[in-house]
Design a protein around this motif. Structure first.
Motif, PDB file in Angstrom:
ATOM      1  N   ARG A 159      -7.049 -12.940  -3.335  1.00  0.00           N
ATOM      2  CA  ARG A 159      -5.586 -12.666  -2.822  1.00  0.00           C
ATOM      3  C   ARG A 159      -5.077 -11.925  -4.189  1.00  0.00           C
ATOM      4  O   ARG A 159      -4.108 -10.959  -3.813  1.00  0.00           O
ATOM      5  CB  ARG A 159      -4.880 -14.229  -3.269  1.00  0.00           C
ATOM      6  CG  ARG A 159      -5.346 -14.953  -1.866  1.00  0.00           C
ATOM      7  CD  ARG A 159      -4.697 -16.497  -2.128  1.00  0.00           C
ATOM      8  NE  ARG A 159      -5.295 -17.184  -0.895  1.00  0.00           N
ATOM      9  CZ  ARG A 159      -4.771 -17.511   0.383  1.00  0.00           C
ATOM     10  NH1 ARG A 159      -3.542 -16.719   0.360  1.00  0.00           N
ATOM     11  NH2 ARG A 159      -5.232 -18.241   0.944  1.00  0.00           N
ATOM     12  N   ASN A 173      -5.862  -8.148  -3.580  1.00  0.00           N
ATOM     13  CA  ASN A 173      -4.805  -7.454  -2.615  1.00  0.00           C
ATOM     14  C   ASN A 173      -3.535  -6.922  -3.166  1.00  0.00           C
ATOM     15  O   ASN A 173      -3.232  -6.045  -3.220  1.00  0.00           O
ATOM     16  CB  ASN A 173      -4.678  -8.410  -1.445  1.00  0.00           C
ATOM     17  CG  ASN A 173      -5.858  -8.403  -0.282  1.00  0.00           C
ATOM     18  OD1 ASN A 173      -6.849  -7.316  -0.175  1.00  0.00           O
ATOM     19  ND2 ASN A 173      -6.000  -9.381   0.235  1.00  0.00           N
ATOM     20  N   THR A 201      -4.258  -4.260  -5.666  1.00  0.00           N
ATOM     21  CA  THR A 201      -4.356  -2.984  -5.041  1.00  0.00           C
ATOM     22  C   THR A 201      -3.159  -2.442  -4.259  1.00  0.00           C
ATOM     23  O   THR A 201      -2.598  -1.220  -4.405  1.00  0.00           O
ATOM     24  CB  THR A 201      -5.233  -3.127  -3.847  1.00  0.00           C
ATOM     25  OG1 THR A 201      -6.696  -3.499  -4.225  1.00  0.00           O
ATOM     26  CG2 THR A 201      -5.478  -1.887  -2.866  1.00  0.00           C
ATOM     27  N   TRP A 202      -2.411  -3.467  -3.751  1.00  0.00           N
ATOM     28  CA  TRP A 202      -1.236  -3.136  -3.247  1.00  0.00           C
ATOM     29  C   TRP A 202      -0.128  -2.445  -4.318  1.00  0.00           C
ATOM     30  O   TRP A 202       0.397  -1.561  -4.087  1.00  0.00           O
ATOM     31  CB  TRP A 202      -0.523  -4.351  -2.779  1.00  0.00           C
ATOM     32  CG  TRP A 202       0.841  -4.349  -2.059  1.00  0.00           C
ATOM     33  CD1 TRP A 202       1.113  -3.671  -0.629  1.00  0.00           C
ATOM     34  CD2 TRP A 202       2.096  -4.963  -2.431  1.00  0.00           C
ATOM     35  NE1 TRP A 202       2.661  -4.092  -0.590  1.00  0.00           N
ATOM     36  CE2 TRP A 202       2.912  -4.644  -1.488  1.00  0.00           C
ATOM     37  CE3 TRP A 202       2.502  -5.626  -3.676  1.00  0.00           C
ATOM     38  CZ2 TRP A 202       4.326  -4.887  -1.758  1.00  0.00           C
ATOM     39  CZ3 TRP A 202       3.831  -6.059  -3.788  1.00  0.00           C
ATOM     40  CH2 TRP A 202       4.830  -5.639  -2.902  1.00  0.00           C
ATOM     41  N   GLN A 256     -10.957  -1.936  -3.654  1.00  0.00           N
ATOM     42  CA  GLN A 256     -10.234  -2.649  -2.676  1.00  0.00           C
ATOM     43  C   GLN A 256     -11.266  -3.238  -1.514  1.00  0.00           C
ATOM     44  O   GLN A 256     -10.641  -4.047  -0.929  1.00  0.00           O
ATOM     45  CB  GLN A 256      -8.972  -1.739  -2.340  1.00  0.00           C
ATOM     46  CG  GLN A 256      -9.553  -0.646  -1.534  1.00  0.00           C
ATOM     47  CD  GLN A 256      -8.425   0.386  -1.125  1.00  0.00           C
ATOM     48  OE1 GLN A 256      -7.376   0.547  -1.678  1.00  0.00           O
ATOM     49  NE2 GLN A 256      -8.854   1.427  -0.340  1.00  0.00           N
ATOM     50  N   ARG A 295      -2.640   1.116  -0.080  1.00  0.00           N
ATOM     51  CA  ARG A 295      -4.087   1.297  -0.200  1.00  0.00           C
ATOM     52  C   ARG A 295      -4.302   2.329  -0.835  1.00  0.00           C
ATOM     53  O   ARG A 295      -3.468   3.295  -0.746  1.00  0.00           O
ATOM     54  CB  ARG A 295      -4.936   0.844   0.906  1.00  0.00           C
ATOM     55  CG  ARG A 295      -4.653  -0.415   1.716  1.00  0.00           C
ATOM     56  CD  ARG A 295      -5.078  -1.513   1.138  1.00  0.00           C
ATOM     57  NE  ARG A 295      -6.288  -1.933   1.290  1.00  0.00           N
ATOM     58  CZ  ARG A 295      -6.956  -2.960   0.800  1.00  0.00           C
ATOM     59  NH1 ARG A 295      -6.273  -3.873  -0.053  1.00  0.00           N
ATOM     60  NH2 ARG A 295      -8.270  -2.958   0.823  1.00  0.00           N
ATOM     61  N   ASP A 345      -1.956  -4.810   6.130  1.00  0.00           N
ATOM     62  CA  ASP A 345      -1.449  -6.004   5.011  1.00  0.00           C
ATOM     63  C   ASP A 345      -0.956  -7.362   5.746  1.00  0.00           C
ATOM     64  O   ASP A 345      -1.199  -8.356   4.975  1.00  0.00           O
ATOM     65  CB  ASP A 345      -0.374  -5.324   4.132  1.00  0.00           C
ATOM     66  CG  ASP A 345      -0.698  -4.391   3.159  1.00  0.00           C
ATOM     67  OD1 ASP A 345      -1.829  -4.242   2.931  1.00  0.00           O
ATOM     68  OD2 ASP A 345       0.089  -3.503   2.749  1.00  0.00           O
ATOM     69  N   ARG A 348      -4.035  -9.690   5.759  1.00  0.00           N
ATOM     70  CA  ARG A 348      -4.733  -9.881   4.142  1.00  0.00           C
ATOM     71  C   ARG A 348      -4.241 -11.082   3.689  1.00  0.00           C
ATOM     72  O   ARG A 348      -2.986 -11.867   3.770  1.00  0.00           O
ATOM     73  CB  ARG A 348      -4.408  -8.700   3.337  1.00  0.00           C
ATOM     74  CG  ARG A 348      -5.097  -7.360   3.892  1.00  0.00           C
ATOM     75  CD  ARG A 348      -5.221  -6.232   2.774  1.00  0.00           C
ATOM     76  NE  ARG A 348      -5.972  -5.229   3.363  1.00  0.00           N
ATOM     77  CZ  ARG A 348      -5.634  -4.234   3.838  1.00  0.00           C
ATOM     78  NH1 ARG A 348      -4.224  -4.280   3.996  1.00  0.00           N
ATOM     79  NH2 ARG A 348      -6.236  -3.202   4.173  1.00  0.00           N
ATOM     80  N   TRP A 355      -2.636 -13.143   0.572  1.00  0.00           N
ATOM     81  CA  TRP A 355      -1.866 -12.954  -0.689  1.00  0.00           C
ATOM     82  C   TRP A 355      -1.773 -14.114  -1.700  1.00  0.00           C
ATOM     83  O   TRP A 355      -1.874 -15.222  -1.060  1.00  0.00           O
ATOM     84  CB  TRP A 355      -0.704 -12.414  -0.124  1.00  0.00           C
ATOM     85  CG  TRP A 355      -0.647 -11.342   0.592  1.00  0.00           C
ATOM     86  CD1 TRP A 355      -0.689 -11.016   1.851  1.00  0.00           C
ATOM     87  CD2 TRP A 355      -0.946  -9.669   0.248  1.00  0.00           C
ATOM     88  NE1 TRP A 355      -1.276  -9.744   2.446  1.00  0.00           N
ATOM     89  CE2 TRP A 355      -1.043  -9.006   1.248  1.00  0.00           C
ATOM     90  CE3 TRP A 355      -0.929  -9.292  -1.002  1.00  0.00           C
ATOM     91  CZ2 TRP A 355      -1.191  -7.873   1.261  1.00  0.00           C
ATOM     92  CZ3 TRP A 355      -0.907  -7.793  -1.278  1.00  0.00           C
ATOM     93  CH2 TRP A 355      -1.084  -7.061  -0.071  1.00  0.00           C
TER      94      TRP A 355
END
Length: 191
Positions: A33, A36, A39-40, A86, A147, A174, A177, A179
């Motif tokens: 989580r 992500n 990375t975001w 990522q 990304r 996203d 994914r 979170w």
């Protein structure tokens, strides 16, 4: 009033927080989580700086072009490492070493920005211009890829065009994914 330096520092502190959670958590799900989220945030932050802040460096500082080019080169190294990280799983033995290597490069870049580059920028522009840059930086992050795409251009206008084409694909992915629980909607295009 939020100045550009404040907006940048806020992002930096968040990235450091997510990094610390990733490297200290014994929970694979939590690591995914925050991987992500890290990375975001880093992908959006980097492109936002390249589209908004680096042109301001170039326009307002005598050595602005050189400073922006140095920062873009540092971003390229970080983007390449982020692109690898990522897509990794926490069970991968290189997962923690990879983010530690990425963070070492990022920490050096953060230090230079916060102690030199953006200090010079803040002293060269008015508070209202700094506030305008901060607003533009925040808005820009809503429309850029979430990304890392290290092969994409890193200067306007080409970065803008590629980003506008890539961002919707990233934002759609996203949605699927995992979170952190405190993230209501990580998709910046719908905030």
């Amino acid at each position: 009033m939020t100045l550009i330096m404040d907006a940048i520092k806020k992002d930096h502190r968040e990235l450091e927080e997510y990094y610390n959670i990733i490297v200290t958590s014994p929970d694979t799900d939590e690591q995914i989580r925050y991987q992500n989220k890290f990375t975001w945030e880093l992908a959006r932050h980097s492109v936002g700086e390249e589209l908004v802040v680096y042109p301001a460096l170039e326009a307002n500082l005598r050595d602005g072009t050189e400073t922006a080019e140095k920062d873009r080169a540092q971003h390229q190294t970080v983007k390449e490492k982020l692109a690898k990280f990522q897509n990794m799983h926490p069970d991968d033995p290189d997962f923690i070493p990879e983010i530690k290597s990425l963070m070492a490069d990022l920490e050096e870049h953060i230090r230079e920005e916060e102690t030199t580059d953006f200090v010079k920028l803040e002293s060269a522009i008015t508070p209202s211009e700094s506030e305008r840059l901060a607003k533009s930086f925040g808005r820009t992050k809503m429309f850029v890829p979430s990304r890392s795409h290290p092969n994409a251009p890193n200067k306007p206008p080409f970065e803008t065009v590629v980003g506008l084409l890539t961002a919707p694909i990233d934002h759609l992915a996203d949605m699927f994914r995992k979170w952190p629980e405190d993230v209501v909607n990580p998709n910046p295009s719908t905030e």
